[in-house]
Enzyme design. Structure first.
Site, PDB file in Angstrom:
ATOM      1  N   ASN A  62      44.883  42.212  39.683  1.00 26.77           N
ATOM      2  CA  ASN A  62      46.018  42.334  40.609  1.00 26.77           C
ATOM      3  C   ASN A  62      46.621  41.021  41.067  1.00 26.77           C
ATOM      4  OD1 ASN A  62      46.129  45.061  40.520  1.00 26.77           O
ATOM      5  ND2 ASN A  62      45.158  45.427  42.499  1.00 26.77           N
ATOM      6  N   GLU A 126      51.658  44.979  34.978  1.00 25.67           N
ATOM      7  CA  GLU A 126      51.817  46.279  35.636  1.00 25.67           C
ATOM      8  C   GLU A 126      52.957  46.152  36.645  1.00 25.67           C
ATOM      9  OE1 GLU A 126      48.313  48.712  37.341  1.00 25.67           O
ATOM     10  OE2 GLU A 126      49.145  47.697  39.079  1.00 25.67           O
ATOM     11  N   TRP A 218      36.718  55.181  48.090  1.00 25.41           N
ATOM     12  CA  TRP A 218      37.553  54.343  47.229  1.00 25.41           C
ATOM     13  C   TRP A 218      36.800  53.053  46.908  1.00 25.41           C
ATOM     14  CZ3 TRP A 218      39.810  49.581  49.070  1.00 25.41           C
ATOM     15  CH2 TRP A 218      40.465  48.879  48.036  1.00 25.41           C
ATOM     16  N   ARG A 249      45.695  57.038  47.866  1.00 24.34           N
ATOM     17  CA  ARG A 249      45.093  57.266  46.558  1.00 24.34           C
ATOM     18  C   ARG A 249      45.277  58.721  46.117  1.00 24.34           C
ATOM     19  NH1 ARG A 249      45.519  52.777  46.269  1.00 24.34           N
ATOM     20  NH2 ARG A 249      44.079  51.106  45.812  1.00 24.34           N
ATOM     21  N   ASP A 352      43.709  54.706  32.843  1.00 19.99           N
ATOM     22  CA  ASP A 352      43.800  54.029  34.131  1.00 19.99           C
ATOM     23  C   ASP A 352      42.621  54.450  35.021  1.00 19.99           C
ATOM     24  OD1 ASP A 352      45.187  52.323  35.940  1.00 19.99           O
ATOM     25  OD2 ASP A 352      45.891  54.093  37.020  1.00 19.99           O
ATOM     26  N   HIS A 389      41.771  42.629  49.527  1.00 16.92           N
ATOM     27  CA  HIS A 389      42.837  43.524  49.045  1.00 16.92           C
ATOM     28  C   HIS A 389      43.977  43.485  50.060  1.00 16.92           C
ATOM     29  CE1 HIS A 389      44.618  47.100  47.143  1.00 16.92           C
ATOM     30  NE2 HIS A 389      43.711  47.045  46.180  1.00 16.92           N
ATOM     31  N   SER A 435      40.386  40.961  42.652  1.00 17.56           N
ATOM     32  CA  SER A 435      39.212  40.539  41.872  1.00 17.56           C
ATOM     33  C   SER A 435      39.362  39.097  41.400  1.00 17.56           C
ATOM     34  CB  SER A 435      39.023  41.466  40.670  1.00 17.56           C
ATOM     35  OG  SER A 435      40.158  41.421  39.813  1.00 17.56           O
TER      36      SER A 435
HETATM   37  O1  SFD Z   1      43.460  49.411  41.793  1.00 18.77           O
HETATM   38  C1  SFD Z   1      24.708  42.172  48.852  1.00 18.77           C
HETATM   39  N1  SFD Z   1      39.959  45.849  43.478  1.00 18.77           N
HETATM   40  C2  SFD Z   1      40.953  45.459  42.601  1.00 18.77           C
HETATM   41  N2  SFD Z   1      41.168  44.197  42.203  1.00 18.77           N
HETATM   42  C3  SFD Z   1      41.958  43.908  41.116  1.00 18.77           C
HETATM   43  O2  SFD Z   1      42.137  42.726  40.757  1.00 18.77           O
HETATM   44  N3  SFD Z   1      42.551  44.928  40.415  1.00 18.77           N
HETATM   45  C4  SFD Z   1      42.415  46.249  40.772  1.00 18.77           C
HETATM   46  O3  SFD Z   1      42.870  47.141  40.063  1.00 18.77           O
HETATM   47  C5  SFD Z   1      41.769  46.507  42.015  1.00 18.77           C
HETATM   48  N4  SFD Z   1      41.637  47.823  42.548  1.00 18.77           N
HETATM   49  C6  SFD Z   1      40.347  48.195  42.919  1.00 18.77           C
HETATM   50  C7  SFD Z   1      39.497  47.199  43.466  1.00 18.77           C
HETATM   51  C8  SFD Z   1      38.222  47.594  43.880  1.00 18.77           C
HETATM   52  C9  SFD Z   1      37.818  48.938  43.717  1.00 18.77           C
HETATM   53  C10 SFD Z   1      36.457  49.344  44.184  1.00 18.77           C
HETATM   54  C11 SFD Z   1      38.675  49.884  43.136  1.00 18.77           C
HETATM   55  C12 SFD Z   1      39.933  49.500  42.748  1.00 18.77           C
HETATM   56  C13 SFD Z   1      38.245  51.295  42.949  1.00 18.77           C
HETATM   57  C14 SFD Z   1      39.450  44.862  44.435  1.00 18.77           C
HETATM   58  C15 SFD Z   1      38.379  43.903  43.912  1.00 18.77           C
HETATM   59  O4  SFD Z   1      37.368  44.598  43.275  1.00 18.77           O
HETATM   60  C16 SFD Z   1      37.825  43.086  45.077  1.00 18.77           C
HETATM   61  O5  SFD Z   1      38.909  42.384  45.624  1.00 18.77           O
HETATM   62  C17 SFD Z   1      36.727  42.082  44.705  1.00 18.77           C
HETATM   63  O6  SFD Z   1      35.696  42.696  43.990  1.00 18.77           O
HETATM   64  C18 SFD Z   1      36.138  41.422  45.951  1.00 18.77           C
HETATM   65  O7  SFD Z   1      35.121  40.517  45.567  1.00 18.77           O
HETATM   66  P1  SFD Z   1      33.832  40.222  46.508  1.00 18.77           P
HETATM   67  O8  SFD Z   1      32.931  39.338  45.740  1.00 18.77           O
HETATM   68  O9  SFD Z   1      34.260  39.800  47.854  1.00 18.77           O
HETATM   69  O10 SFD Z   1      33.140  41.670  46.685  1.00 18.77           O
HETATM   70  P2  SFD Z   1      32.316  42.514  45.594  1.00 18.77           P
HETATM   71  O11 SFD Z   1      32.832  42.267  44.236  1.00 18.77           O
HETATM   72  O12 SFD Z   1      32.301  43.929  46.065  1.00 18.77           O
HETATM   73  O13 SFD Z   1      30.807  41.932  45.676  1.00 18.77           O
HETATM   74  C19 SFD Z   1      29.956  42.109  46.789  1.00 18.77           C
HETATM   75  C20 SFD Z   1      28.575  41.662  46.349  1.00 18.77           C
HETATM   76  O14 SFD Z   1      27.699  41.570  47.455  1.00 18.77           O
HETATM   77  C21 SFD Z   1      26.482  42.228  47.143  1.00 18.77           C
HETATM   78  N5  SFD Z   1      25.896  42.622  48.425  1.00 18.77           N
HETATM   79  N6  SFD Z   1      23.810  41.359  48.260  1.00 18.77           N
HETATM   80  C22 SFD Z   1      22.694  41.058  48.961  1.00 18.77           C
HETATM   81  N7  SFD Z   1      22.458  41.548  50.211  1.00 18.77           N
HETATM   82  C23 SFD Z   1      23.339  42.385  50.830  1.00 18.77           C
HETATM   83  N8  SFD Z   1      23.108  42.839  52.067  1.00 18.77           N
HETATM   84  C24 SFD Z   1      24.526  42.718  50.129  1.00 18.77           C
HETATM   85  N9  SFD Z   1      25.620  43.492  50.443  1.00 18.77           N
HETATM   86  C25 SFD Z   1      26.450  43.421  49.373  1.00 18.77           C
HETATM   87  C26 SFD Z   1      26.893  43.360  46.222  1.00 18.77           C
HETATM   88  O15 SFD Z   1      25.802  43.860  45.474  1.00 18.77           O
HETATM   89  C27 SFD Z   1      27.910  42.637  45.356  1.00 18.77           C
HETATM   90  O16 SFD Z   1      27.264  41.883  44.372  1.00 18.77           O
HETATM   91  S1  SFD Z   1      43.005  48.729  42.987  1.00 18.77           S
HETATM   92  O17 SFD Z   1      42.641  49.673  43.989  1.00 18.77           O
HETATM   93  O18 SFD Z   1      43.995  47.777  43.453  1.00 18.77           O
HETATM   94  P1  AMP Z   2      46.867  49.910  44.209  1.00 16.60           P
HETATM   95  O1  AMP Z   2      46.470  50.687  43.005  1.00 16.60           O
HETATM   96  O2  AMP Z   2      47.591  50.701  45.252  1.00 16.60           O
HETATM   97  O3  AMP Z   2      45.746  49.084  44.781  1.00 16.60           O
HETATM   98  O4  AMP Z   2      47.942  48.839  43.725  1.00 16.60           O
HETATM   99  C1  AMP Z   2      47.685  47.873  42.783  1.00 16.60           C
HETATM  100  C2  AMP Z   2      48.605  46.722  43.063  1.00 16.60           C
HETATM  101  O5  AMP Z   2      49.954  47.153  43.126  1.00 16.60           O
HETATM  102  C3  AMP Z   2      48.355  46.026  44.398  1.00 16.60           C
HETATM  103  O6  AMP Z   2      48.683  44.672  44.191  1.00 16.60           O
HETATM  104  C4  AMP Z   2      49.335  46.702  45.336  1.00 16.60           C
HETATM  105  O7  AMP Z   2      49.658  45.872  46.432  1.00 16.60           O
HETATM  106  C5  AMP Z   2      50.531  46.930  44.411  1.00 16.60           C
HETATM  107  N1  AMP Z   2      51.310  48.126  44.719  1.00 16.60           N
HETATM  108  C6  AMP Z   2      50.900  49.414  44.703  1.00 16.60           C
HETATM  109  N2  AMP Z   2      51.908  50.251  45.001  1.00 16.60           N
HETATM  110  C7  AMP Z   2      52.985  49.472  45.205  1.00 16.60           C
HETATM  111  C8  AMP Z   2      54.352  49.738  45.559  1.00 16.60           C
HETATM  112  N3  AMP Z   2      54.800  50.992  45.755  1.00 16.60           N
HETATM  113  N4  AMP Z   2      55.179  48.687  45.697  1.00 16.60           N
HETATM  114  C9  AMP Z   2      54.743  47.421  45.512  1.00 16.60           C
HETATM  115  N5  AMP Z   2      53.489  47.116  45.173  1.00 16.60           N
HETATM  116  C10 AMP Z   2      52.620  48.123  45.029  1.00 16.60           C
END
Ligand code: SFD
Ligand code: AMP
Length: 626
Positions: A62, A126, A218, A249, A352, A389, A435
């Protein structure tokens, strides 16, 4: 006390967490650590290859700025985040991540992540900032690179060790403690610097999925507020604790909508067919200037849909069939090409979900949804705490040395506690890193943390008696259970302890009803929060009575205590900020308007480990660029 032998590990730089940010930390720290004689150790509660939010994979990256391609500038990204967060963002941090993120993406590709390419060999976008990937093995690929780097440098990774709390030497970080989730051991990690990358917080609020759907969410249910707890307990100043994220979602299985809105250009409508973004456009005037600029902030997009639901126009739908037909229409004169395009679009739609939210594909199949012929329900989910996020909660960290920013008090990404660093979901006010940006921020934080170790070479002191007391406190739920479980015939019910599941339900009910969860239509007020905080004080008293049957229960106990601290920081900050700035995330019904004059600022908070008191602080928003 439960018979857990203590394992002591002494290192220079400790990375806690193993997700996207921590894997970024690991590759960079391995390089700089080896070069500078700084020993690096990483600890994850799960296994690096499938831990954290990306465990199941993702279908898009993203954050990609595309500087080399001349697509965008880092300044553009700063404007985007400022706009999406209704004016409240740390632009120095956002800029810093933006200038490093493309190189993380190029590394992912080099390590083997398939990024979609068009017929000219260019990345398929995207949206403006998002790249399409075949990402079911995203985490495996990124983790493997991190493990190889650590291994090659001769550094160790501890997997399946749950980190509970920081250890301190006065106001300097001195390491962390936790317990093995499979080996019944207590771990003490002593370090000169610690990077906190323990992810966000899920299940603080009552989820929509309860009963037979419990555990579905989520964001991953195993991200349980450890970052917030760790940094708050160390005495770090926190920021944006009120800025939770409500994702919209696909309903009940949390399938992503980004590809539908951005790639497929789908419309979202109410049950009667009105497109709420069009029908309710006037409402955006009330949230100027942010409501009137593009892209419309995520919380305002949510809000317009919520207004439809409140008006009895639900359910809301994603018009998947219409979107697919619209794209395929360009081939309408060639039946063969039309058929092929429809087939391609259909498989992209399923992929997706299969890349990142498999249960949504199962739910579609189980409920006879065919995206090319039927629309599909969407809904606003329960609140999440996630600094990476579209929310913003996390620790308040120092800005990069070379930027002209007032937010500098030490090394880049260092919290207000000496030697403690934070990144990814753990650092605040720098949203939209996702990510890729989390990985990039992790790389930057690690380089700075290694520099800290080089320039601060003395090992902090750790008081042995304080450590022993911490061990007793952490293992107490095992003792409480063992001492009392025979007093009732059903060990789940006992007047002398509370099991972690019951405790979690109590926390979630409180947050839902008093702090504006989905059950309250995302609305709260001063009086509700004040009552919530009274109940919270009693819940915290009962936390000392948590009972754990075994080590798995012990982990659940501490996850819930950690959630509680995230919850408290949230309620206190919602109470402090006397306005509504992010409708669609939460609505202060007693302060229903945005107040730019008084609240165009960060709302920070800090818990004092010496007194146990919370302090609330206003901090100025200083733009980095016009
Ligand atoms: O579609 C301990 N994210 C998305 N990012 C993208 O780039 N594209 C996407 O498509 C994204 N979307 C999305 C995303 C996440 C999820 C779940 C879905 C969809 C369904 C967001 C990214 O994943 C997110 O921004 C990053 O992963 C954040 O990184 P970080 O490192 O801050 O968090 P992490 O990856 O969850 O890792 C956490 C770690 O900590 C560990 N942990 N270890 C020891 N002791 C403890 N007490 C602990 N507690 C946690 C975990 O095991 C893990 O290793 S979409 O929605 O936009
Ligand atoms: P999402 O699946 O909602 O997490 O969206 C993935 C990426 O697209 C994130 O960067 C969001 O901020 C962006 N996004 C989702 N929906 C929209 C929208 N309607 N307009 C602009 N950005 C969006």
């Amino acid at each position: 006390m439960a018979d857990y032998p203590t394992v002591e590990v002494t290192t220079d730089l400790l990375i806690v967490g193993g997700g996207m940010a921590a894997t970024g930390c690991a590759v960079e720290a391995a390089y700089w650590g080896k070069k500078n004689g700084v020993k690096v150790t990483a600890v994850d509660k799960a296994a690096f290859t499938r831990s954290g939010a990306v465990a199941m994979g993702l279908s898009a990256i993203n954050q990609y700025v595309g500087v080399n391609e001349g697509q965008n500038t880092c300044e553009d990204y700063v404007h985007y985040v400022r706009q999406d967060l209704m004016g409240i963002s740390r632009e120095d941090l956002v800029f810093n991540i933006a200038r490093h993120v493309d190189s993380s993406v190029h590394l992912f590709e080099k390590w083997g992540l398939p990024i979609w390419l068009d017929e000219n060999g260019r990345y398929v976008h995207e949206g403006r900032w998002q790249l399409m990937i075949n990402g079911e093995s995203y985490k495996v690929i990124v983790a493997e690179a991190a493990k190889n780097a650590m291994d090659a440098a001769g550094f160790e990774i501890y997997e399946r060790v749950f980190i509970v709390a920081p250890i301190m030497d006065g106001d300097r970080i001195a390491g962390a403690v936790g317990f093995g989730t499979r080996d019944d051991k207590f771990y003490v990690f002593k370090a000169k610097a610690v990077i906190c990358a323990l992810g966000g917080a899920v299940h603080v609020f009552r989820p929509r999925s309860t009963g037979e759907g419990q555990g579905r969410s989520w964001y991953p249910p195993f991200n349980s507020g450890s970052s917030a707890f760790f940094t708050i307990k160390a005495g770090a100043e926190m920021t944006c604790q009120e800025v939770r994220f409500i994702p919209v979602r696909f309903k009940d299985a949390y399938g992503p909508v980004g590809a539908w809105f951005l790639l497929f250009k789908s419309r979202a409508t109410s049950a009667t067919g009105g497109e709420y973004m069009v029908v309710r456009k006037e409402e955006l005037n009330n949230w100027a200037p942010y409501g009137l600029a593009k892209p419309i902030p995520a919380n305002l997009r949510n809000y317009l849909g919520m207004l439809d639901v409140e008006a009895g126009l639900g359910p809301l739908y994603m018009e998947t069939a219409e979107a697919i037909q619209n794209i395929a229409a360009q081939f309408k004169d060639d039946p063969k090409a039309f058929k092929k395009k429809m087939k391609d679009l259909e498989s992209e739609a399923w992929e997706d979900f299969l890349d990142m939210t498999i249960s949504q594909a199962i739910l579609w199949a189980a409920s006879n949804i065919m995206p090319e012929t039927s629309r599909s329900e969407i809904a606003a989910c329960e609140p999440y705490f996630i600094g990476s996020h579209s929310g913003a909660s996390g620790a308040w960290v120092s800005g990069p040395e070379d930027l002209d920013t007032p937010y500098k008090w030490g090394y880049g990404n260092m919290c207000t506690v000496k030697g403690l660093f934070a990144c990814g979901d753990a650092s605040g006010a720098s949203s939209h890193k996702f990510s890729s940006g989390s990985h990039a921020e992790g790389r930057f934080a690690a380089k700075e943390a290694v520099r800290f170790c080089v320039e601060n070479p003395t090992m902090p002191n750790v008081d042995a008696a304080a450590l022993e007391a911490l061990k007793k406190e952490i293992l107490q739920p095992l003792d409480t259970y063992a001492e009392n479980c025979k007093m009732t015939t059903a060990p789940e019910i006992n007047p002398n302890y509370i099991k972690p599941m019951s405790y979690m339900h109590r926390l979630q009910k409180m947050m839902d009803e008093y702090a504006g969860g989905w059950g309250s239509g995302f609305k709260t007020s001063k009086a509700l929060i004040e009552r919530g905080l009274e109940l919270m004080a009693m819940l915290k008293e009962d936390a000392a009575k948590l009972g754990a049957k075994n080590v798995y229960d012990l982990e659940r106990c501490w996850e819930n205590i950690q959630r509680t601290w995230q919850a408290e920081a949230h309620m206190r900050t919602v109470l402090f900020r006397e306005e509504t700035r992010w409708p669609g995330y939460y609505f202060r019904a007693d302060k229903p308007k945005m107040d730019e004059a008084n609240w165009h600022c960060f709302a920070n908070c800090k818990w004092d480990p010496k007194t146990g008191e919370w302090t609330m602080i206003k901090r100025d928003v200083v733009p980095l660029i016009p």
